[in-house]
Design a protein around this motif. Structure first.
Motif, PDB file in Angstrom:
ATOM      1  N   GLY A 270      35.026  34.167  47.621  1.00  0.00           N
ATOM      2  CA  GLY A 270      35.618  34.782  46.443  1.00  0.00           C
ATOM      3  C   GLY A 270      37.109  34.566  46.341  1.00  0.00           C
ATOM      4  O   GLY A 270      37.695  34.740  45.277  1.00  0.00           O
ATOM      5  N   ILE A 323      37.576  43.603  42.191  1.00  0.00           N
ATOM      6  CA  ILE A 323      36.265  42.993  42.027  1.00  0.00           C
ATOM      7  C   ILE A 323      35.443  43.773  41.007  1.00  0.00           C
ATOM      8  O   ILE A 323      35.689  44.952  40.754  1.00  0.00           O
ATOM      9  CB  ILE A 323      35.493  42.935  43.366  1.00  0.00           C
ATOM     10  CG1 ILE A 323      35.252  44.346  43.921  1.00  0.00           C
ATOM     11  CG2 ILE A 323      36.206  42.065  44.369  1.00  0.00           C
ATOM     12  CD1 ILE A 323      34.306  44.388  45.113  1.00  0.00           C
ATOM     13  N   GLU A 391      30.305  37.815  49.281  1.00  0.00           N
ATOM     14  CA  GLU A 391      31.013  37.153  48.188  1.00  0.00           C
ATOM     15  C   GLU A 391      31.612  38.224  47.281  1.00  0.00           C
ATOM     16  O   GLU A 391      30.892  39.017  46.690  1.00  0.00           O
ATOM     17  CB  GLU A 391      30.071  36.266  47.369  1.00  0.00           C
ATOM     18  CG  GLU A 391      30.781  35.573  46.216  1.00  0.00           C
ATOM     19  CD  GLU A 391      29.854  34.708  45.379  1.00  0.00           C
ATOM     20  OE1 GLU A 391      30.340  34.135  44.370  1.00  0.00           O
ATOM     21  OE2 GLU A 391      28.652  34.632  45.706  1.00  0.00           O
ATOM     22  N   ARG A 393      33.182  39.162  43.957  1.00  0.00           N
ATOM     23  CA  ARG A 393      33.200  38.625  42.594  1.00  0.00           C
ATOM     24  C   ARG A 393      34.247  39.360  41.792  1.00  0.00           C
ATOM     25  O   ARG A 393      34.154  40.543  41.559  1.00  0.00           O
ATOM     26  CB  ARG A 393      31.813  38.765  41.980  1.00  0.00           C
ATOM     27  CG  ARG A 393      30.768  37.905  42.696  1.00  0.00           C
ATOM     28  CD  ARG A 393      29.380  38.232  42.255  1.00  0.00           C
ATOM     29  NE  ARG A 393      28.400  37.331  42.839  1.00  0.00           N
ATOM     30  CZ  ARG A 393      27.081  37.502  42.752  1.00  0.00           C
ATOM     31  NH1 ARG A 393      26.605  38.569  42.124  1.00  0.00           N
ATOM     32  NH2 ARG A 393      26.267  36.633  43.307  1.00  0.00           N
ATOM     33  N   GLN A 394      35.241  38.595  41.349  1.00  0.00           N
ATOM     34  CA  GLN A 394      36.390  39.201  40.696  1.00  0.00           C
ATOM     35  C   GLN A 394      36.087  39.597  39.251  1.00  0.00           C
ATOM     36  O   GLN A 394      35.156  39.101  38.632  1.00  0.00           O
ATOM     37  CB  GLN A 394      37.565  38.227  40.717  1.00  0.00           C
ATOM     38  CG  GLN A 394      37.949  37.809  42.143  1.00  0.00           C
ATOM     39  CD  GLN A 394      39.203  36.971  42.171  1.00  0.00           C
ATOM     40  OE1 GLN A 394      40.194  37.317  41.539  1.00  0.00           O
ATOM     41  NE2 GLN A 394      39.180  35.885  42.932  1.00  0.00           N
TER      42      GLN A 394
END
Length: 395
Positions: A270, A323, A391, A393-394
């Motif tokens: 990420g 995120i 991971e 996730r932005q």
């Protein structure tokens, strides 16, 4: 009286069941069943506070559901002549009532039977429990609402027509049959009473209390834990640091000791570039110790002390400021939960950990060594074991 108890308690069991569906994360496609069209509660990100929120939810859903079994059966027994009326339908209004009764009785019995089999891990019915239980719940809800609309006035009128305390003081010798009315539930020529109304309520209430004693310990723990003899995950597993309930073993998940040996790495995604960390590097980061429950959908729970790295510290390490969600992937072979997605509020909680130890010692392989997710308030199956990657996730 049985109807009044069920009128209060059955909605609690129903709502907690629907909330459990929400807790699994329907916006990420993780709830079962997945596509339920409009038959769902509004989506929202399941909270992490209080940390025992899912433990309470499932304790009520499963525990109260089991406690109500004797009361449901007694209620059905008390109106059994209605099921065998002839002719079965005399008017359009009665036809609608009979249809609602079929949904009500069929729905509640289906939910009880499949629910009890599920908490015993006995899937003899040959279909998806989660799908059938969810749709069965909505069939029951429809029948329940229709029945309440029709019968609550009758229930209120009946309860007001007799003093409860007077009934509780009556002996068998003083017990008389109800006055005949248009319900069809009073015998034409009733035999002398063999049990008082007080005795009937005590028998059913005692049965419900007995089930509660056999059930409550799986959620409350403590001295009642040893009384949970009918539940496969409900009893004490000893005093060792790793000696508590295992819902899915490493063998069942297909995870071997070779996979979690010196070559294991945690991959963080990420940021600008992937970051790999060894277990030693994770242990060198600031460690946090919290006491959190694992609460299973089947109703059992256990509270242990976990030590590890805050998930938000791992997010900072990979260089991600904020995120929307995070996906955790497990070493577990492909299945429903080898990938789990968490909303931002769960991952950013200060007590959300990548746990490396439990009760002061390293995790055992069955409990997720080398690292597992521990987040307050979420379903236990999402406390992902044998973590391979995260991971971020932005937004």
């Amino acid at each position: 009286m049985f109807g009044a108890v069920l009128l209060i308690a059955l909605p609690v069991v129903t709502v907690t069941g629907l909330l459990s569906w929400v807790a699994y994360g329907p916006r990420f496609g993780q709830s079962m069943p997945g596509d339920v069209a409009w038959l769902h509660l509004p989506y929202f990100d399941w909270p992490t506070r209080p940390s025992w929120i899912y433990r309470l939810n499932q304790g009520l859903h499963v525990g109260l559901g089991l406690v109500l079994v004797p009361i449901v059966l007694a209620k059905l027994w008390s109106v059994i002549p209605k099921f065998f009326e002839f002719p079965p339908v005399r008017s359009p209004a009665q036809a609608l009532e009979r249809v609602s009764l079929l949904a009500l009785v069929g729905g509640v019995l289906f939910e009880i039977v499949t629910g009890v089999l599920n908490i015993q891990y006995d899937y003899i019915f040959g279909f998806s429990f989660y799908t059938a239980h969810y749709w069965g719940a909505w069939v029951f809800i429809g029948g329940f609402v229709a029945h309440v609309v029709v019968k609550v006035p009758v229930m209120v009128r009946t309860l007001r027509g007799r003093s409860f305390m007077d009934v509780m003081r009556q002996r068998v010798a003083d017990t008389e049959p109800e006055q005949r009315d248009d319900t069809g539930l009073v015998a034409t020529d009733p035999a002398p009473a063999t049990v008082s109304r007080r005795g009937a309520l005590a028998l059913v209430g005692g049965g419900a209390l007995f089930v509660a004693v056999l059930t409550a310990g799986q959620t409350t723990g403590g001295f009642l834990r040893n009384a949970a003899i009918l539940l496969p995950r409900g009893r004490s597993y000893g005093d060792g640091p790793n000696d508590f309930q295992v819902n899915r073993t490493s063998a069942a998940a297909g995870v071997t000791a070779d996979q979690v040996g010196d070559g294991w790495r945690l991959t963080l995604l990420g940021g600008d570039a992937p970051l790999e960390m060894t277990r030693a590097q994770l242990q060198a980061m600031p460690q946090t110790t919290v006491r959190l429950p694992i609460a299973c959908v089947e109703g059992w729970s256990t509270v242990q002390t976990w030590t590890g790295v805050r998930l938000r510290d791992l997010q900072a390490a990979v260089g991600v400021d904020s995120i929307d969600n995070a996906e955790v992937q497990s070493l577990e072979r492909a299945g429903s939960f080898n990938r789990v997605t968490f909303p931002a509020n769960q991952f950013s909680d200060g007590d959300s950990l990548l746990a490396l130890q439990v009760n002061g010692v390293d995790l055992s392989l069955d409990h997720g060594f080398p690292a597992r997710i521990m987040i307050p308030g979420i379903p236990g199956v999402h406390q992902t074991k044998w973590v391979r990657s995260i991971e971020f996730r932005q937004v």
